[in-house]
Motif scaffolding. Structure first.
Motif, PDB file in Angstrom:
ATOM      1  N   GLN A   7       0.829  -1.209   0.000  1.00 15.57           N
ATOM      2  CA  GLN A   7       0.000   0.000   0.000  1.00 15.57           C
ATOM      3  C   GLN A   7       0.867   1.265   0.000  1.00 15.57           C
ATOM      4  N   ARG A   8       1.928   1.233   0.795  1.00 17.63           N
ATOM      5  CA  ARG A   8       2.836   2.368   0.865  1.00 17.63           C
ATOM      6  C   ARG A   8       3.519   2.582  -0.495  1.00 17.63           C
ATOM      7  N   LEU A   9       3.960   1.483  -1.119  1.00 17.38           N
ATOM      8  CA  LEU A   9       4.600   1.557  -2.437  1.00 17.38           C
ATOM      9  C   LEU A   9       3.601   2.061  -3.478  1.00 17.38           C
ATOM     10  N   PHE A  10       2.358   1.584  -3.390  1.00 21.23           N
ATOM     11  CA  PHE A  10       1.310   2.055  -4.294  1.00 21.23           C
ATOM     12  C   PHE A  10       1.126   3.570  -4.144  1.00 21.23           C
ATOM     13  N   ALA A  11       1.021   4.025  -2.906  1.00 26.26           N
ATOM     14  CA  ALA A  11       0.814   5.455  -2.647  1.00 26.26           C
ATOM     15  C   ALA A  11       1.979   6.276  -3.176  1.00 26.26           C
ATOM     16  N   ASP A  12       3.203   5.812  -2.945  1.00 31.31           N
ATOM     17  CA  ASP A  12       4.382   6.536  -3.426  1.00 31.31           C
ATOM     18  C   ASP A  12       4.410   6.607  -4.950  1.00 31.31           C
ATOM     19  N   GLU A  13       4.082   5.509  -5.599  1.00 31.04           N
ATOM     20  CA  GLU A  13       4.050   5.488  -7.062  1.00 31.04           C
ATOM     21  C   GLU A  13       2.912   6.367  -7.598  1.00 31.04           C
ATOM     22  N   TYR A  14       1.795   6.352  -6.883  1.00 33.60           N
ATOM     23  CA  TYR A  14       0.661   7.175  -7.294  1.00 33.60           C
ATOM     24  C   TYR A  14       1.013   8.665  -7.200  1.00 33.60           C
ATOM     25  N   ILE A  15       1.731   9.037  -6.154  1.00 27.81           N
ATOM     26  CA  ILE A  15       2.160  10.430  -5.989  1.00 27.81           C
ATOM     27  C   ILE A  15       3.105  10.833  -7.126  1.00 27.81           C
ATOM     28  N   LYS A  16       3.985   9.910  -7.519  1.00 27.07           N
ATOM     29  CA  LYS A  16       4.933  10.214  -8.594  1.00 27.07           C
ATOM     30  C   LYS A  16       4.242  10.383  -9.943  1.00 27.07           C
ATOM     31  N   SER A  17       3.360   9.434 -10.265  1.00 27.35           N
ATOM     32  CA  SER A  17       2.796   9.417 -11.622  1.00 27.35           C
ATOM     33  C   SER A  17       1.411  10.029 -11.729  1.00 27.35           C
ATOM     34  N   GLY A  18       0.634   9.980 -10.665  1.00 24.88           N
ATOM     35  CA  GLY A  18      -0.739  10.444 -10.724  1.00 24.88           C
ATOM     36  C   GLY A  18      -1.663   9.437 -11.398  1.00 24.88           C
ATOM     37  N   ASN A  19      -1.123   8.272 -11.774  1.00 20.46           N
ATOM     38  CA  ASN A  19      -1.894   7.244 -12.463  1.00 20.46           C
ATOM     39  C   ASN A  19      -2.060   6.058 -11.513  1.00 20.46           C
ATOM     40  N   ALA A  20      -3.313   5.839 -11.064  1.00 23.24           N
ATOM     41  CA  ALA A  20      -3.580   4.796 -10.078  1.00 23.24           C
ATOM     42  C   ALA A  20      -3.335   3.400 -10.640  1.00 23.24           C
ATOM     43  N   THR A  21      -3.718   3.152 -11.891  1.00 22.12           N
ATOM     44  CA  THR A  21      -3.547   1.824 -12.492  1.00 22.12           C
ATOM     45  C   THR A  21      -2.069   1.490 -12.610  1.00 22.12           C
ATOM     46  N   GLU A  22      -1.291   2.419 -13.095  1.00 22.29           N
ATOM     47  CA  GLU A  22       0.154   2.216 -13.238  1.00 22.29           C
ATOM     48  C   GLU A  22       0.805   2.004 -11.867  1.00 22.29           C
ATOM     49  N   ALA A  23       0.387   2.786 -10.874  1.00 22.39           N
ATOM     50  CA  ALA A  23       0.932   2.646  -9.521  1.00 22.39           C
ATOM     51  C   ALA A  23       0.583   1.280  -8.936  1.00 22.39           C
ATOM     52  N   TYR A  24      -0.609   0.806  -9.213  1.00 21.81           N
ATOM     53  CA  TYR A  24      -1.069  -0.493  -8.718  1.00 21.81           C
ATOM     54  C   TYR A  24      -0.185  -1.607  -9.270  1.00 21.81           C
ATOM     55  N   ILE A  25       0.127  -1.539 -10.559  1.00 26.21           N
ATOM     56  CA  ILE A  25       0.965  -2.558 -11.212  1.00 26.21           C
ATOM     57  C   ILE A  25       2.395  -2.484 -10.674  1.00 26.21           C
ATOM     58  N   LYS A  26       2.950  -1.239 -10.552  1.00 23.29           N
ATOM     59  CA  LYS A  26       4.331  -1.078 -10.074  1.00 23.29           C
ATOM     60  C   LYS A  26       4.493  -1.485  -8.616  1.00 23.29           C
ATOM     61  N   ALA A  27       3.407  -1.410  -7.855  1.00 21.57           N
ATOM     62  CA  ALA A  27       3.476  -1.792  -6.443  1.00 21.57           C
ATOM     63  C   ALA A  27       3.564  -3.312  -6.272  1.00 21.57           C
ATOM     64  N   GLY A  28       3.307  -4.061  -7.353  1.00 26.86           N
ATOM     65  CA  GLY A  28       3.462  -5.512  -7.286  1.00 26.86           C
ATOM     66  C   GLY A  28       2.179  -6.266  -7.045  1.00 26.86           C
ATOM     67  N   TYR A  29       1.044  -5.629  -7.157  1.00 26.97           N
ATOM     68  CA  TYR A  29      -0.223  -6.332  -7.015  1.00 26.97           C
ATOM     69  C   TYR A  29      -0.421  -7.218  -8.236  1.00 26.97           C
ATOM     70  N   SER A  30      -1.081  -8.359  -8.040  1.00 29.57           N
ATOM     71  CA  SER A  30      -1.320  -9.274  -9.165  1.00 29.57           C
ATOM     72  C   SER A  30      -2.421  -8.703 -10.045  1.00 29.57           C
ATOM     73  N   VAL A  31      -2.160  -8.795 -11.358  1.00 30.91           N
ATOM     74  CA  VAL A  31      -3.086  -8.199 -12.318  1.00 30.91           C
ATOM     75  C   VAL A  31      -3.468  -9.252 -13.340  1.00 30.91           C
ATOM     76  N   LYS A  32      -4.774  -9.465 -13.513  1.00 30.26           N
ATOM     77  CA  LYS A  32      -5.237 -10.394 -14.538  1.00 30.26           C
ATOM     78  C   LYS A  32      -5.313  -9.670 -15.873  1.00 30.26           C
ATOM     79  N   ASN A  33      -5.886  -8.481 -15.841  1.00 27.85           N
ATOM     80  CA  ASN A  33      -5.921  -7.649 -17.045  1.00 27.85           C
ATOM     81  C   ASN A  33      -5.950  -6.182 -16.612  1.00 27.85           C
ATOM     82  N   ASN A  34      -5.827  -5.284 -17.565  1.00 35.62           N
ATOM     83  CA  ASN A  34      -5.746  -3.866 -17.253  1.00 35.62           C
ATOM     84  C   ASN A  34      -7.032  -3.363 -16.592  1.00 35.62           C
ATOM     85  N   GLY A  35      -8.187  -3.938 -16.956  1.00 38.09           N
ATOM     86  CA  GLY A  35      -9.467  -3.538 -16.372  1.00 38.09           C
ATOM     87  C   GLY A  35      -9.551  -3.861 -14.901  1.00 38.09           C
TER      88      GLY A  35
END
Length: 179
Positions: A7-35
């Motif tokens: 969650q902390r990594l997600f928040a930090d990435e979100y602050i950097k990019s402003g893109n929640a989807t991109e931050a979610y992926i970079k934080a290491g959460y498992s993703v089935k598809n972009n949706g």
């Protein structure tokens, strides 16, 4: 406010990019598809603790961007002392070059005035005004003390019941006054 490492990594990435989807992926959460990443990241942004963390980080970042009073005063002092330089473009026959220029006398006077606004007691005019205010205050205190102590005051009473000693019925005029 307790956040997981992701969650902390997600928040930090979100602050950097402003893109929640991109931050979610970079934080290491498992993703089935972009949706699914988009939906999950939106859900994650509703977390109250995460919101507080993001707000606190953004406030911290903003405070570093804004100059504080000490920094401004230090800048004014550097300009006044001629330590700050300004880059000025200078056109030559072949090219445009930039030169470093020291602050002008006009610039130094301007920052000196700004500095004096913050340190008014060093200004002789302000010191004279303060001295006058102190003297006026002391005079007022003495007047109040004298008023309270009636023995020091002489009272004069005017009345209308006085009669004249004698009436002057003759009207003698001067040759010059036309009578």
């Amino acid at each position: 406010m307790k956040l997981t490492a992701k969650q902390r990594l997600f928040a930090d990435e979100y602050i950097k990019s402003g893109n929640a989807t991109e931050a979610y992926i970079k934080a290491g959460y498992s993703v089935k598809n972009n949706g699914s990443a988009k939906a999950a990241s939106s859900r994650l942004l509703t977390n109250v603790n995460l919101k507080h963390y993001i707000d606190a980080k953004l406030a911290e970042i903003e405070s570093h961007k804004i100059a504080d009073a000490k920094e401004v005063l230090e800048f004014y002092t550097r300009v006044l002392r001629g330590e700050e330089k300004e880059e000025v473009p200078l056109a030559t026959a072949e090219d445009v070059i930039t030169i470093e220029k020291k602050p002008s006398i006009k610039d130094k006077i301007s920052v000196a005035k700004e500095l004096m606004k913050r340190y008014p007691l060093n200004d002789p005019v302000v010191q004279a005004q303060l001295k006058k205010i102190k003297v006026d205050t002391e005079i007022s205190k003495q007047k109040v003390a004298a008023y309270k102590n009636d023995n020091n005051l002489t009272k004069i009473v005017f009345t209308d019941d006085l009669t004249p000693d004698k009436e002057d019925t003759t009207q003698e005029g001067d040759d010059n006054d036309g009578t």
